[in-house]
Design a protein around this motif. Sequence first.
Motif, PDB file in Angstrom:
ATOM      1  N   LYS A 161      44.897   9.799  -0.095  1.00  0.00           N
ATOM      2  CA  LYS A 161      45.275   9.955  -1.493  1.00  0.00           C
ATOM      3  C   LYS A 161      46.175  11.166  -1.695  1.00  0.00           C
ATOM      4  O   LYS A 161      47.212  11.089  -2.373  1.00  0.00           O
ATOM      5  N   LYS A 162      45.792  12.281  -1.115  1.00  0.00           N
ATOM      6  CA  LYS A 162      46.599  13.495  -1.250  1.00  0.00           C
ATOM      7  C   LYS A 162      47.955  13.333  -0.578  1.00  0.00           C
ATOM      8  O   LYS A 162      48.977  13.817  -1.079  1.00  0.00           O
ATOM      9  N   ILE A 216      53.835  12.916  -0.903  1.00  0.00           N
ATOM     10  CA  ILE A 216      55.088  12.265  -0.502  1.00  0.00           C
ATOM     11  C   ILE A 216      55.865  11.806  -1.731  1.00  0.00           C
ATOM     12  O   ILE A 216      57.076  12.031  -1.837  1.00  0.00           O
ATOM     13  N   GLU A 217      55.180  11.174  -2.660  1.00  0.00           N
ATOM     14  CA  GLU A 217      55.852  10.663  -3.855  1.00  0.00           C
ATOM     15  C   GLU A 217      56.488  11.782  -4.675  1.00  0.00           C
ATOM     16  O   GLU A 217      57.545  11.594  -5.276  1.00  0.00           O
ATOM     17  N   ARG A 218      55.840  12.946  -4.680  1.00  0.00           N
ATOM     18  CA  ARG A 218      56.361  14.083  -5.442  1.00  0.00           C
ATOM     19  C   ARG A 218      57.289  14.967  -4.619  1.00  0.00           C
ATOM     20  O   ARG A 218      57.797  15.969  -5.118  1.00  0.00           O
ATOM     21  N   ASN A 219      57.482  14.604  -3.354  1.00  0.00           N
ATOM     22  CA  ASN A 219      58.329  15.403  -2.458  1.00  0.00           C
ATOM     23  C   ASN A 219      57.811  16.841  -2.381  1.00  0.00           C
ATOM     24  O   ASN A 219      58.593  17.800  -2.312  1.00  0.00           O
ATOM     25  N   ILE A 230      56.379  19.739  -0.636  1.00  0.00           N
ATOM     26  CA  ILE A 230      56.221  20.316   0.698  1.00  0.00           C
ATOM     27  C   ILE A 230      54.982  21.209   0.768  1.00  0.00           C
ATOM     28  O   ILE A 230      54.266  21.227   1.776  1.00  0.00           O
ATOM     29  N   LYS A 231      54.715  21.944  -0.304  1.00  0.00           N
ATOM     30  CA  LYS A 231      53.544  22.818  -0.337  1.00  0.00           C
ATOM     31  C   LYS A 231      52.263  22.012  -0.158  1.00  0.00           C
ATOM     32  O   LYS A 231      51.365  22.399   0.609  1.00  0.00           O
ATOM     33  N   ALA A 232      52.178  20.886  -0.842  1.00  0.00           N
ATOM     34  CA  ALA A 232      50.997  20.028  -0.719  1.00  0.00           C
ATOM     35  C   ALA A 232      50.890  19.448   0.680  1.00  0.00           C
ATOM     36  O   ALA A 232      49.789  19.322   1.231  1.00  0.00           O
ATOM     37  N   LEU A 233      52.015  19.107   1.279  1.00  0.00           N
ATOM     38  CA  LEU A 233      52.004  18.588   2.650  1.00  0.00           C
ATOM     39  C   LEU A 233      51.501  19.647   3.626  1.00  0.00           C
ATOM     40  O   LEU A 233      50.764  19.338   4.570  1.00  0.00           O
ATOM     41  N   ASN A 234      51.895  20.893   3.410  1.00  0.00           N
ATOM     42  CA  ASN A 234      51.421  21.984   4.266  1.00  0.00           C
ATOM     43  C   ASN A 234      49.913  22.172   4.140  1.00  0.00           C
ATOM     44  O   ASN A 234      49.216  22.400   5.135  1.00  0.00           O
ATOM     45  N   GLU A 235      49.409  22.078   2.922  1.00  0.00           N
ATOM     46  CA  GLU A 235      47.967  22.216   2.705  1.00  0.00           C
ATOM     47  C   GLU A 235      47.203  21.093   3.391  1.00  0.00           C
ATOM     48  O   GLU A 235      46.142  21.316   3.988  1.00  0.00           O
ATOM     49  N   ILE A 236      47.752  19.883   3.312  1.00  0.00           N
ATOM     50  CA  ILE A 236      47.125  18.744   3.989  1.00  0.00           C
ATOM     51  C   ILE A 236      47.127  18.962   5.496  1.00  0.00           C
ATOM     52  O   ILE A 236      46.135  18.699   6.187  1.00  0.00           O
ATOM     53  N   HIS A 237      48.233  19.481   5.998  1.00  0.00           N
ATOM     54  CA  HIS A 237      48.366  19.715   7.437  1.00  0.00           C
ATOM     55  C   HIS A 237      47.342  20.750   7.926  1.00  0.00           C
ATOM     56  O   HIS A 237      46.749  20.600   8.997  1.00  0.00           O
ATOM     57  N   LYS A 238      47.120  21.783   7.129  1.00  0.00           N
ATOM     58  CA  LYS A 238      46.146  22.817   7.502  1.00  0.00           C
ATOM     59  C   LYS A 238      44.717  22.286   7.422  1.00  0.00           C
ATOM     60  O   LYS A 238      43.884  22.563   8.286  1.00  0.00           O
TER      61      LYS A 238
END
Length: 367
Positions: free
Chosen positions: A18-19, A24-27, A29-37
């Motif tokens: 979900k996250k 991705i839809e909002r482009n 990058i900060k959220a993607l980094n948080e998901i990655h961590k």
Amino acid sequence: MGCCASAKNTSSSFLYCKKLQEAIERNNIKALNEIHKTFSHEESKTMIDEPFITIHELNMSPLAYALWVGRLNAFLHLHKKMGASLVAMENLFIQQGKTPLEILCLNGNLEVLQYYLPVFLSCAHPEIVPPADESVSVDFQKSTLVETKLNHTYTPIHLACEHGNIHIIDFVFKYFKGKPIIPQILDLDFQDESSGENCALIACRKGNYPMVKFLNEVCGANFRVLNKRYENAVLITAAASKRRPTHNYYDVFVYLIDAVKLDITYMHEEVMLLLEDRTMIRFFESKLQRKGITSLKNTVEKKYEISRPNIPISKEELIIEEQGENFQLRKAIDDFDDNTQSVLSSIQPEDFRPITPFLSTITLDGK
């Protein structure tokens, strides 16, 4: 649309999906980094290339989804920072009968295409055969207008043209302009192996006037080719106008004759049979007359005796046809052997008492 995590549908995997979708839809990058961590362990490394969402029965990984929705920043971050594999994404699409390039051209995702095209050209890719489409043609042996199936194996550039993505056509044309070799799948003039259509003929069939004009005046596309049925652009446009009578094909039809200057005498009777729009018919008849061809649409139809489908006539329609204008009176009358009938009537007395129905008798001749 729905999430479909490859791992077991635990709360953590669902949250990951979900996250990731929202980021991705909002482009973002900060959220993607948080998901990655948060999910930076061995399981997440395998999940990054696994399908997590399904759209139109197409399963997509995070990188594939970023390509689908055209989010370049998310696409680059997933690939370069989170370790998503381009090869895995391509294989996922190919297993489902698609390619990334087809998706980009069909959806009109220019930014991702600008990044992905050089990558695509650097390696070989298998060909994909799309499903069949339909076309309209004329069968003179049966003397009737028929609709038959014509297989299309469209290339990515064909898909961009069919879906009206002029910005994709413009980018691809400029990208290869002046280069000695153009891949067939991105060649505007490449003719589909099954139907024989190139981008010019596709644009005519779709009735896309801006696309037709752009292909001719900017790209110099070839409008003089014939498809597999030996039909030219004029005939294809006429057939399409019959199949989609509510769409405006007049501008394309006139442009092909006046601007592109295609030969209107080629299969002109077939064109005449297919035309049903009055303005297109009058225009075509006048152009033919200037060439010394005086036949009109009705004479051509009579010549080939175009058959029309026999539609069953209902009992009421038959009565209307037989009895003419008096049908509204007579359809409520039951025939008697003495040629009379009774009908219900009503009057309103002068003292405004309730209306009382009574029977009156009239004869068929109205007396």
